[in-house]
Design a protein around this motif. Sequence first.
Motif, PDB file in Angstrom:
ATOM      1  N   PHE A 134       0.834  -1.202   0.000  1.00 10.37           N
ATOM      2  CA  PHE A 134       0.000   0.000   0.000  1.00 10.37           C
ATOM      3  C   PHE A 134       0.871   1.256   0.000  1.00 10.37           C
ATOM      4  O   PHE A 134       1.946   1.281   0.593  1.00 10.37           O
ATOM      5  N   GLN A 183      -1.220  -0.707  -3.989  1.00 12.77           N
ATOM      6  CA  GLN A 183      -2.520  -0.047  -4.045  1.00 12.77           C
ATOM      7  C   GLN A 183      -2.405   1.318  -3.359  1.00 12.77           C
ATOM      8  O   GLN A 183      -1.882   1.434  -2.255  1.00 12.77           O
ATOM      9  N   LEU A 240      -3.982   4.368  -1.465  1.00  9.33           N
ATOM     10  CA  LEU A 240      -5.119   4.628  -0.580  1.00  9.33           C
ATOM     11  C   LEU A 240      -5.156   6.118  -0.237  1.00  9.33           C
ATOM     12  O   LEU A 240      -4.165   6.670   0.238  1.00  9.33           O
ATOM     13  N   ARG A 293      -7.570   3.281  -4.593  1.00  7.99           N
ATOM     14  CA  ARG A 293      -8.771   3.001  -3.798  1.00  7.99           C
ATOM     15  C   ARG A 293      -9.047   4.139  -2.819  1.00  7.99           C
ATOM     16  O   ARG A 293      -8.224   4.412  -1.931  1.00  7.99           O
ATOM     17  N   VAL A 335     -10.660   5.748   0.465  1.00  8.40           N
ATOM     18  CA  VAL A 335     -11.064   5.209   1.768  1.00  8.40           C
ATOM     19  C   VAL A 335     -11.663   6.326   2.613  1.00  8.40           C
ATOM     20  O   VAL A 335     -11.323   7.494   2.453  1.00  8.40           O
ATOM     21  N   GLU A 369     -12.695   2.599   7.441  1.00  2.00           N
ATOM     22  CA  GLU A 369     -12.177   1.574   6.519  1.00  2.00           C
ATOM     23  C   GLU A 369     -10.751   1.206   6.912  1.00  2.00           C
ATOM     24  O   GLU A 369     -10.017   2.003   7.518  1.00  2.00           O
ATOM     25  N   THR A 370     -10.354  -0.010   6.546  1.00  2.00           N
ATOM     26  CA  THR A 370      -9.052  -0.519   6.943  1.00  2.00           C
ATOM     27  C   THR A 370      -8.316  -1.112   5.748  1.00  2.00           C
ATOM     28  O   THR A 370      -8.906  -1.381   4.699  1.00  2.00           O
ATOM     29  N   ALA A 371      -7.020  -1.304   5.941  1.00  2.00           N
ATOM     30  CA  ALA A 371      -6.175  -1.978   4.961  1.00  2.00           C
ATOM     31  C   ALA A 371      -5.327  -2.996   5.707  1.00  2.00           C
ATOM     32  O   ALA A 371      -4.578  -2.635   6.624  1.00  2.00           O
ATOM     33  N   SER A 372      -5.431  -4.257   5.339  1.00  2.00           N
ATOM     34  CA  SER A 372      -4.763  -5.328   6.072  1.00  2.00           C
ATOM     35  C   SER A 372      -3.323  -5.510   5.600  1.00  2.00           C
ATOM     36  O   SER A 372      -3.037  -5.552   4.402  1.00  2.00           O
TER      37      SER A 372
END
Length: 433
Positions: A93, A118, A120, A143, A145, A149-152
Amino acid sequence: MAAASFASSSAVRSLIGPDGPVALAEGVHWIGALDPDLRSFDVIVRTANGTSYNAYAVRGSGGVAIIDTVKAEFAGAFFARLEAVARYDEIRFIVLNHLEPDHTGALPELLRRAPQAQVLLSPRGLPLLRALLRDDFGRYDIRPVTTGETASLGDCALEFFTTPYVHWPDTQCTWFARQRILFTCDLFGSHFCDARLFNDEAGDFRLAFEHYFDRIMRPFRSFVTEALDLLEPLDFALIAPSHGPILRTNPRDYLQRTRALAKARLGAGPEKALLVIYVSAYGATAGLAQAIHDGAEQEPGVRAALFDLEGAEIAPLLDLIEAADGIALGSPTINGDAVRRIWDLMAALAEIELRGKLGAAFGSYGWSGEAVRMIETRLQGLKLRLPEPGLRVRLHPSAEELAEGQDFGRRLAAHLCGRAPARVLDAPEAAAG
């Protein structure tokens, strides 16, 4: 080949400060750059101590996230520090908390080196990112956000908080719960460069912290307060802003100090406050200002104050204007223009929060009388509401015109108290030559 060329061209900005990345916590590193020689930021902020461009790398079991980048001239230092903690193919990310050039200068090259990442960002950042990447925008995984919202990253995650107008519409903050680190972009920042990086080791940056708020955040004070309300419940142990020292010792103190700075400089009383501020060449505009003041004072629930700008300092007036409910600005027309002192004040008004306040213009003129219309245009551009057409008189006001000035003041005061029909002027037409 392109990447190597880019790195060498950026080597002019060497690794000033720490030789490599600096650990904030397990799996989290500072990979930013220092700019000790900067003396003016975005034209509007003096930076006697330079600044830093703070960027961060966060590692989880499932990959790496890069949070913000640096000003383009410092990309070489940024990439050198990044490469010391991660491979480009590990980057999952790229988080953009804000898209001004000092945060995204190295982004195009970073995307070329890590095209799989990606991106964010907040939804309102999309048009800015499109303008930055141009034809390459469609090549990448982007993307938007919003709050919650989260990003793992495998065994940990980043969470996002939308904080618009702190200080651009696109700003957001990022929360790393695993290490209790809050990445706040420009919020809690300061233009203060110290290679020791952390607030408990850096020099005394209190003045820089408050100056940064005054020049960057103060016009968006209500949005800052909303952001503080959103972020305060988080149990953060460290605040990692985009500029200035990283706040690891007593970080909550900086939130409380910012909350205090975001409050009105003067407490609002039960009465509405109208400031009548003017410059007068031969006493004509001064007479009109006095009449407006006297008329406003006749309206129950309103206190009016009169200021001759020729003898007043602008900086203290900003505090008064920010705390007031309305302002009426007066200027004679000289050489087809408002006088410079009024323009100086109106330029400074961009530094404070004005949206929704009442505004009005008045003045005396000899020939064409453009000053009033110019003032109205500027006040509308600053998002004040103008419920009454500006008041103009030729040369010295007569007894009837002074009475009209009092009526003008009464109407303005009535608008402040909600006792007059609510209306807002259309944008004034350009004055005739």
